[in-house]
Design a protein around this motif. Structure first.
Motif, PDB file in Angstrom:
ATOM      1  N   GLY A 140       0.837  -1.188   0.000  1.00 15.88           N
ATOM      2  CA  GLY A 140       0.000   0.000   0.000  1.00 15.88           C
ATOM      3  C   GLY A 140       0.872   1.238   0.000  1.00 15.88           C
ATOM      4  N   MET A 141       0.268   2.390  -0.054  1.00  8.97           N
ATOM      5  CA  MET A 141       1.025   3.629  -0.011  1.00  8.97           C
ATOM      6  C   MET A 141       1.839   3.707   1.294  1.00  8.97           C
ATOM      7  N   PRO A 142       2.937   4.446   1.285  1.00  8.44           N
ATOM      8  CA  PRO A 142       3.789   4.503   2.478  1.00  8.44           C
ATOM      9  C   PRO A 142       3.032   4.966   3.718  1.00  8.44           C
ATOM     10  N   LEU A 143       3.606   4.666   4.882  1.00 16.57           N
ATOM     11  CA  LEU A 143       2.949   4.991   6.145  1.00 16.57           C
ATOM     12  C   LEU A 143       2.556   6.452   6.234  1.00 16.57           C
ATOM     13  N   ARG A 144       3.452   7.349   5.844  1.00 19.22           N
ATOM     14  CA  ARG A 144       3.201   8.778   5.980  1.00 19.22           C
ATOM     15  C   ARG A 144       2.867   9.432   4.639  1.00 19.22           C
ATOM     16  N   HIS A 145       2.273   8.651   3.762  1.00 16.23           N
ATOM     17  CA  HIS A 145       1.857   9.218   2.480  1.00 16.23           C
ATOM     18  C   HIS A 145       0.800  10.289   2.723  1.00 16.23           C
ATOM     19  N   PRO A 146       0.951  11.464   2.135  1.00 16.51           N
ATOM     20  CA  PRO A 146      -0.018  12.540   2.393  1.00 16.51           C
ATOM     21  C   PRO A 146      -1.400  12.209   1.843  1.00 16.51           C
ATOM     22  N   ARG A 147      -2.402  12.790   2.462  1.00 15.55           N
ATOM     23  CA  ARG A 147      -3.774  12.557   2.010  1.00 15.55           C
ATOM     24  C   ARG A 147      -4.020  13.139   0.629  1.00 15.55           C
ATOM     25  N   LEU A 148      -3.343  14.256   0.321  1.00 12.19           N
ATOM     26  CA  LEU A 148      -3.477  14.830  -1.008  1.00 12.19           C
ATOM     27  C   LEU A 148      -2.622  14.034  -1.987  1.00 12.19           C
ATOM     28  N   ALA A 149      -3.168  13.776  -3.182  1.00 11.48           N
ATOM     29  CA  ALA A 149      -2.465  12.967  -4.173  1.00 11.48           C
ATOM     30  C   ALA A 149      -1.140  13.605  -4.559  1.00 11.48           C
ATOM     31  N   THR A 150      -0.121  12.750  -4.744  1.00 13.03           N
ATOM     32  CA  THR A 150       1.209  13.227  -5.136  1.00 13.03           C
ATOM     33  C   THR A 150       1.669  12.629  -6.456  1.00 13.03           C
ATOM     34  N   GLY A 151       0.853  11.740  -7.036  1.00 14.92           N
ATOM     35  CA  GLY A 151       1.236  11.130  -8.299  1.00 14.92           C
ATOM     36  C   GLY A 151       2.174   9.952  -8.146  1.00 14.92           C
ATOM     37  N   LEU A 152       2.246   9.365  -6.955  1.00 11.52           N
ATOM     38  CA  LEU A 152       3.053   8.163  -6.751  1.00 11.52           C
ATOM     39  C   LEU A 152       2.496   7.028  -7.611  1.00 11.52           C
ATOM     40  N   LEU A 153       3.376   6.188  -8.132  1.00 12.50           N
ATOM     41  CA  LEU A 153       2.951   5.076  -8.986  1.00 12.50           C
ATOM     42  C   LEU A 153       1.843   4.257  -8.321  1.00 12.50           C
TER      43      LEU A 153
END
Length: 543
Positions: free
Chosen positions: A107-120
């Protein structure tokens, strides 16, 4: 040794694989991706084999087939985003049919921001999406928590009604090395026994019944011997749901088979004065109509308490494992005066009465089903008793094989009931064959359903094990075509151009033949059960 001394630094990927292996996982289905490689790195070291399908939906169906055939949870590995979404239909099917399926994904990283960043492969919430499809979706927050999440999943599989589960490991935890101890193990629960007073009431109601009836669902497979003994003790005809097919020998004189959808069997239920329904929802997908009328006492035996008041509320509730419930009723009947009901004239329907219900049921659908019956008889004449048949949501299966191709234990018939997905048969057969290579397995499909997952012929070819795939070809989506015609509509988007399925099978590395007669089908099936790889046997039907 202190607790701290027992801990060692371990990556999240290894912690996940170690926990799966500790719970007996021996085979996983999935496709490697950029984000899940740390899981794949450790599979071989922990003795977990892996089978790669050509699509994640195929992985889900294969894991489902593995679970239904073996009784052990099926394991599927996906990567993030679209791969996880690809398996969603298979997860929905497993939920509908009470199959223990474990899907693990990054899943997305633990501290992935709530706003989309365009991560794969980014999406708002994988766990949120799969929380609506599964018993639960567990997103872990540390490497040490991974073992607990896996133990939680296996506890859920072993207690109550089986449902699929999703475990999400954030990307950074998969490769991070953190202290973690040995994975905790899910406890082995004691069998759930029904309340004694409910058992007594059920035994008394069935013991005094003049027209008892049994309905067996998918939850009755673990109580085959008890169901047979109870039916013979009562002289009660037995109907099964689609998922219950094979829980009672369909060659038995008391068997009504999978015919709950027919007026004759529904009238039999209405005329019965005591009905015992075991491990079934009594759902619209089995009845093809609203809930049937039950003329007498309804006794429900189910591990899921919610079934006691769902669809048709129980007059007597046996919340228990099916085997324990039926054993209790059998013991209760032995304490009642009198011998087996079948031997007491006028007290219960006889095998002859069951045969009459079967005949009336068959007559009502005889014209519709007649063309397929010789082909189904040809299939039955060839198959060894332990064969597992997988099927699709196709006319040849729900009108044909379910009611007209008898299966006796130890054989099985795996059908996508309820959720009703297309494309189930082929990958599910691959899952069974991968689990039990020596067991005969045959997939039954229509040409429309097969093409949802036809790429899995390549997966089957890679196994190099015999796998017949019998396809009744009516040139598209026959059921929807018929429904459109019945409405007076002009059929739209239901007709496919002619396709040489045999040539397609050969292109994938398998075999392909055409069977224009029942005799040709029988001969082709005999051969297909002996040659390595998949053999697509096309049976042409009117278009």
């Amino acid at each position: 040794m202190t607790t701290a001394a027992k801990h060692r630094d371990i990556t999240g990927g290894e912690a996940l694989v170690a926990a799966l292996a500790a719970h007996g996982a021996d085979l996983a289905f999935g496709i490697p991706g950029t984000h899940n490689l740390e899981i794949y790195r450790h599979l071989a070291a922990y003795g977990i084999r892996h089978l790669a399908p050509r699509h994640e939906q195929g992985a889900g169906y294969a894991a489902d087939g593995y679970a239904r055939a073996t009784g052990r949870p099926g394991i599927a590995i996906t990567t993030t985003g679209p791969a996880l979404m690809n398996i969603a239909a298979a997860v929905g099917q497993a939920y509908s049919d009470s199959v223990p399926l474990l899907v693990v994904s990054p899943g997305m990283p633990l501290r992935h921001p709530r706003l989309a960043t365009g991560l794969l492969h980014e999406m708002p919430s994988q766990s949120g999406a799969f929380g609506q499809l599964t018993a639960f979706s567990h997103r872990v927050s540390s490497v040490a928590e991974i073992g607990a999440a896996v133990a939680r999943a296996f506890t859920r599989f072993r207690t109550g009604r089986p449902r699929p589960v999703h475990i999400e490991v954030p990307l950074d935890l998969l490769t991070a090395a953190e202290p973690a101890g040995p994975p905790p193990l899910a406890p082995v629960p004691l069998p759930v026994r029904p309340p004694p007073e409910a058992v007594r009431a059920a035994a008394e109601a069935l013991g005094r019944a003049r027209r008892p009836a049994l309905v067996l669902g998918g939850g009755a497979h673990g109580a085959r011997a008890e169901a047979l003994a109870l039916a013979e003790r009562l002289g009660a005809p037995v109907a099964t749901t689609a998922n219950g097919k094979g829980a009672f020998p369909e060659s038995h004189p008391l068997s009504l088979g999978v015919r709950l959808h027919t007026p004759a069997v529904q009238k039999w239920l209405a005329d019965s004065d005591a009905v015992l329904a075991v491990g079934t929802e009594l759902a619209e997908s089995d009845l093809w109509s609203a809930a049937p009328e039950i003329g007498g006492t309804l006794i429900r035996a189910d591990i899921d308490p919610a079934q006691m008041y769902a669809v048709l509320p129980a007059d007597i509730a046996l919340v228990a494992d099916a085997r324990e419930a039926l054993r209790g009723v059998l013991d209760g009947l032995r304490g009642l005066p009198g011998g087996p009901r079948e031997g007491r004239a006028g007290q219960a329907p006889s095998a002859g009465a069951a045969a009459a219900v079967r005949a009336e049921s068959g007559a009502a659908t005889g014209e519709r089903d007649a063309a397929r019956l010789p082909y189904l008889a040809a299939i039955r004449s060839v198959l060894p008793p332990a064969t597992v048949l997988t099927s699709d949501s196709a006319q040849c299966c729900y009108y044909g094989a379910l009611p007209h191709l008898p299966v006796d234990p130890p054989g099985r018939y795996l059908h996508p009931t309820g959720f009703g997905t297309l494309g189930y048969a082929l990958p599910a057969a691959i899952g069974v064959k991968a689990a039990e290579p020596e067991r005969p397995v045959v997939a039954l499909s229509g040409d429309g359903g097969l093409q949802f997952t036809v790429q899995e012929l390549a997966t089957a070819a890679g196994l190099a094990l015999p796998l017949p795939v019998v396809v009744f070809d009516n040139g598209g989506y026959g059921e929807i075509r018929d429904e459109m015609a019945a409405r007076g509509d002009v059929p739209v988007a239901v007709d496919h151009p002619p396709l040489d399925l045999g040539a397609l099978a050969r292109a994938y590395g398998g075999h392909g033949v055409r069977a224009d007669s029942p005799g040709a089908l029988a001969e082709a099936l005999r051969t297909a059960l002996t040659v390595p790889g998949p053999t697509v046997i096309t049976v042409p039907e009117p278009r």
